[in-house]
Design a protein around this motif. Sequence first.
Motif, PDB file in Angstrom:
ATOM      1  N   LEU A   1      31.002 -59.470  72.961  1.00  0.00           N
ATOM      2  CA  LEU A   1      29.763 -60.220  73.128  1.00  0.00           C
ATOM      3  C   LEU A   1      29.094 -60.449  71.771  1.00  0.00           C
ATOM      4  O   LEU A   1      28.605 -61.545  71.468  1.00  0.00           O
ATOM      5  CB  LEU A   1      28.811 -59.487  74.069  1.00  0.00           C
ATOM      6  N   ALA A   2      29.107 -59.408  70.937  1.00  0.00           N
ATOM      7  CA  ALA A   2      28.547 -59.541  69.588  1.00  0.00           C
ATOM      8  C   ALA A   2      29.346 -60.551  68.778  1.00  0.00           C
ATOM      9  O   ALA A   2      28.788 -61.351  68.009  1.00  0.00           O
ATOM     10  CB  ALA A   2      28.549 -58.182  68.887  1.00  0.00           C
ATOM     11  N   GLY A   3      30.665 -60.540  68.956  1.00  0.00           N
ATOM     12  CA  GLY A   3      31.516 -61.496  68.248  1.00  0.00           C
ATOM     13  C   GLY A   3      31.240 -62.926  68.680  1.00  0.00           C
ATOM     14  O   GLY A   3      31.251 -63.851  67.867  1.00  0.00           O
ATOM     15  N   ARG A   4      30.988 -63.103  69.965  1.00  0.00           N
ATOM     16  CA  ARG A   4      30.657 -64.438  70.471  1.00  0.00           C
ATOM     17  C   ARG A   4      29.345 -64.928  69.867  1.00  0.00           C
ATOM     18  O   ARG A   4      29.215 -66.095  69.496  1.00  0.00           O
ATOM     19  CB  ARG A   4      30.574 -64.417  71.996  1.00  0.00           C
ATOM     20  N   ARG A   5      28.377 -64.044  69.765  1.00  0.00           N
ATOM     21  CA  ARG A   5      27.085 -64.409  69.179  1.00  0.00           C
ATOM     22  C   ARG A   5      27.230 -64.730  67.693  1.00  0.00           C
ATOM     23  O   ARG A   5      26.627 -65.680  67.195  1.00  0.00           O
ATOM     24  CB  ARG A   5      26.082 -63.278  69.410  1.00  0.00           C
ATOM     25  N   ALA A   6      28.048 -63.954  67.016  1.00  0.00           N
ATOM     26  CA  ALA A   6      28.253 -64.200  65.586  1.00  0.00           C
ATOM     27  C   ALA A   6      28.955 -65.528  65.354  1.00  0.00           C
ATOM     28  O   ALA A   6      28.693 -66.224  64.368  1.00  0.00           O
ATOM     29  CB  ALA A   6      29.064 -63.059  64.971  1.00  0.00           C
ATOM     30  N   ALA A   7      29.847 -65.903  66.287  1.00  0.00           N
ATOM     31  CA  ALA A   7      30.614 -67.144  66.144  1.00  0.00           C
ATOM     32  C   ALA A   7      29.754 -68.376  66.386  1.00  0.00           C
ATOM     33  O   ALA A   7      30.184 -69.500  66.115  1.00  0.00           O
ATOM     34  CB  ALA A   7      31.793 -67.146  67.108  1.00  0.00           C
ATOM     35  N   ALA A   8      28.541 -68.166  66.889  1.00  0.00           N
ATOM     36  CA  ALA A   8      27.653 -69.299  67.143  1.00  0.00           C
ATOM     37  C   ALA A   8      27.333 -70.058  65.863  1.00  0.00           C
ATOM     38  O   ALA A   8      26.980 -71.244  65.895  1.00  0.00           O
ATOM     39  CB  ALA A   8      26.363 -68.816  67.809  1.00  0.00           C
ATOM     40  N   ASP A   9      27.445 -69.390  64.729  1.00  0.00           N
ATOM     41  CA  ASP A   9      27.157 -70.034  63.443  1.00  0.00           C
ATOM     42  C   ASP A   9      28.341 -70.842  62.920  1.00  0.00           C
ATOM     43  O   ASP A   9      28.219 -71.540  61.915  1.00  0.00           O
ATOM     44  CB  ASP A   9      26.771 -68.982  62.400  1.00  0.00           C
ATOM     45  N   GLY A  10      29.485 -70.722  63.598  1.00  0.00           N
ATOM     46  CA  GLY A  10      30.681 -71.425  63.138  1.00  0.00           C
ATOM     47  C   GLY A  10      30.948 -72.702  63.914  1.00  0.00           C
ATOM     48  O   GLY A  10      30.099 -73.199  64.657  1.00  0.00           O
ATOM     49  N   GLY A  11      32.146 -73.236  63.753  1.00  0.00           N
ATOM     50  CA  GLY A  11      32.533 -74.465  64.433  1.00  0.00           C
ATOM     51  C   GLY A  11      32.900 -74.224  65.886  1.00  0.00           C
ATOM     52  O   GLY A  11      32.952 -73.084  66.352  1.00  0.00           O
TER      53      GLY A  11
ATOM     54  N   ASP B   1      37.635 -79.522  73.391  1.00  0.00           N
ATOM     55  CA  ASP B   1      37.395 -80.940  73.656  1.00  0.00           C
ATOM     56  C   ASP B   1      36.061 -81.146  74.362  1.00  0.00           C
ATOM     57  O   ASP B   1      35.314 -82.081  74.053  1.00  0.00           O
ATOM     58  CB  ASP B   1      38.527 -81.523  74.511  1.00  0.00           C
ATOM     59  N   MET B   2      35.772 -80.268  75.328  1.00  0.00           N
ATOM     60  CA  MET B   2      34.524 -80.394  76.085  1.00  0.00           C
ATOM     61  C   MET B   2      33.306 -80.231  75.176  1.00  0.00           C
ATOM     62  O   MET B   2      32.354 -81.020  75.239  1.00  0.00           O
ATOM     63  CB  MET B   2      34.471 -79.346  77.195  1.00  0.00           C
ATOM     64  N   LEU B   3      33.338 -79.214  74.320  1.00  0.00           N
ATOM     65  CA  LEU B   3      32.204 -78.987  73.418  1.00  0.00           C
ATOM     66  C   LEU B   3      31.997 -80.165  72.478  1.00  0.00           C
ATOM     67  O   LEU B   3      30.865 -80.582  72.211  1.00  0.00           O
ATOM     68  CB  LEU B   3      32.421 -77.700  72.612  1.00  0.00           C
ATOM     69  N   GLU B   4      33.107 -80.699  71.980  1.00  0.00           N
ATOM     70  CA  GLU B   4      33.010 -81.815  71.044  1.00  0.00           C
ATOM     71  C   GLU B   4      32.510 -83.085  71.728  1.00  0.00           C
ATOM     72  O   GLU B   4      31.652 -83.794  71.200  1.00  0.00           O
ATOM     73  CB  GLU B   4      34.370 -82.063  70.393  1.00  0.00           C
ATOM     74  N   LEU B   5      33.021 -83.367  72.929  1.00  0.00           N
ATOM     75  CA  LEU B   5      32.666 -84.604  73.614  1.00  0.00           C
ATOM     76  C   LEU B   5      31.250 -84.576  74.177  1.00  0.00           C
ATOM     77  O   LEU B   5      30.531 -85.578  74.142  1.00  0.00           O
ATOM     78  CB  LEU B   5      33.670 -84.880  74.742  1.00  0.00           C
ATOM     79  N   LEU B   6      30.842 -83.427  74.707  1.00  0.00           N
ATOM     80  CA  LEU B   6      29.529 -83.334  75.340  1.00  0.00           C
ATOM     81  C   LEU B   6      28.438 -82.819  74.404  1.00  0.00           C
ATOM     82  O   LEU B   6      27.254 -82.868  74.740  1.00  0.00           O
ATOM     83  CB  LEU B   6      29.604 -82.425  76.578  1.00  0.00           C
ATOM     84  N   GLY B   7      28.843 -82.308  73.253  1.00  0.00           N
ATOM     85  CA  GLY B   7      27.859 -81.816  72.295  1.00  0.00           C
ATOM     86  C   GLY B   7      26.986 -80.700  72.851  1.00  0.00           C
ATOM     87  O   GLY B   7      25.788 -80.622  72.572  1.00  0.00           O
TER      88      GLY B   7
ATOM     89  N   ASP C   1      22.013 -75.896  71.254  1.00  0.00           N
ATOM     90  CA  ASP C   1      22.102 -74.458  71.543  1.00  0.00           C
ATOM     91  C   ASP C   1      23.454 -73.947  71.027  1.00  0.00           C
ATOM     92  O   ASP C   1      24.434 -73.917  71.771  1.00  0.00           O
ATOM     93  CB  ASP C   1      21.988 -74.214  73.052  1.00  0.00           C
ATOM     94  N   PRO C   2      23.513 -73.549  69.750  1.00  0.00           N
ATOM     95  CA  PRO C   2      24.776 -73.106  69.153  1.00  0.00           C
ATOM     96  C   PRO C   2      25.440 -71.955  69.913  1.00  0.00           C
ATOM     97  O   PRO C   2      26.662 -71.825  69.903  1.00  0.00           O
ATOM     98  CB  PRO C   2      24.369 -72.677  67.741  1.00  0.00           C
ATOM     99  N   ASN C   3      24.650 -71.127  70.567  1.00  0.00           N
ATOM    100  CA  ASN C   3      25.195 -69.991  71.313  1.00  0.00           C
ATOM    101  C   ASN C   3      25.163 -70.304  72.806  1.00  0.00           C
ATOM    102  O   ASN C   3      24.688 -69.519  73.624  1.00  0.00           O
ATOM    103  CB  ASN C   3      24.396 -68.715  71.026  1.00  0.00           C
ATOM    104  N   HIS C   4      25.680 -71.476  73.146  1.00  0.00           N
ATOM    105  CA  HIS C   4      25.668 -71.957  74.530  1.00  0.00           C
ATOM    106  C   HIS C   4      26.280 -70.923  75.486  1.00  0.00           C
ATOM    107  O   HIS C   4      27.374 -70.422  75.266  1.00  0.00           O
ATOM    108  CB  HIS C   4      26.459 -73.265  74.614  1.00  0.00           C
TER     109      HIS C   4
END
Length: 229
Positions: free
Chosen positions: A126-136, A177-183, A188-191
């Motif tokens: 869960l912490a890793g998912r939150r940290a990845a919010a700052d990435g692509g 693909d979904m994240l890219e197409l729907l933005g 909310d980077p940590n969707h």
Amino acid sequence: MPLGPLRPSPLVEQATEHLREQITGGSWPVGTKLPGETTLAASLGVGRSTVREALRALAGAGLVQARQGAGVFVIAAEPEEDWATRLRRAAVTDVYEVRISIEVEAARLAARRRTDEDLAALTAALAGRRAAADGGDAAFVDADIALHTAVVAAAHNPVLSALFTEFVPTLRKGLIDMLELLGLRSGDPNHGDESHAALVDAVARGDADAAAHTLREELEQTLTRLTSL
């Protein structure tokens, strides 16, 4: 299509491919009895043991069948697709529907069976998912999948884990693909953080119904988005 002699190595793979070409190319239609091992070996320039292994491979692919006392016959013009190949060809929405069934049950079992090590892995994921919010998007999806993998692992059912692992490549591509197409992460980077935190909490509390409900709701929302693409 002439068979022709083969290069020295790898003989079995080459023999299998040459024989497969005779079948898929129509030279040996369905129902045809293949030449005997001795004849095939002479045509291919290999030993009978190599031909035997090639025929086993073709049988495994569903192309030929040995009939006791009669020989080897062509039973299909195209090889059967293995599970991994079928998944790669499947629509991500089809895979996702099956994913829901697998993961919801896994979440229920995880809440009942999780160990201290599982809880530590879930907290870290869960912490890793939150940290990845700052990435692509790709990094975020990988972190998201890592969390779901930790939930499935906490169910301690090797079959569920193996099935989920098979789904991952198709899921990963579909989610990116979904994240890219729907933005979805543009505002909310940590969707999805709230639902994932609730899932981890439910598993930690041992609340199987809450874990299953939370995950089903989250996955069905994602499936709805994928269907809209």
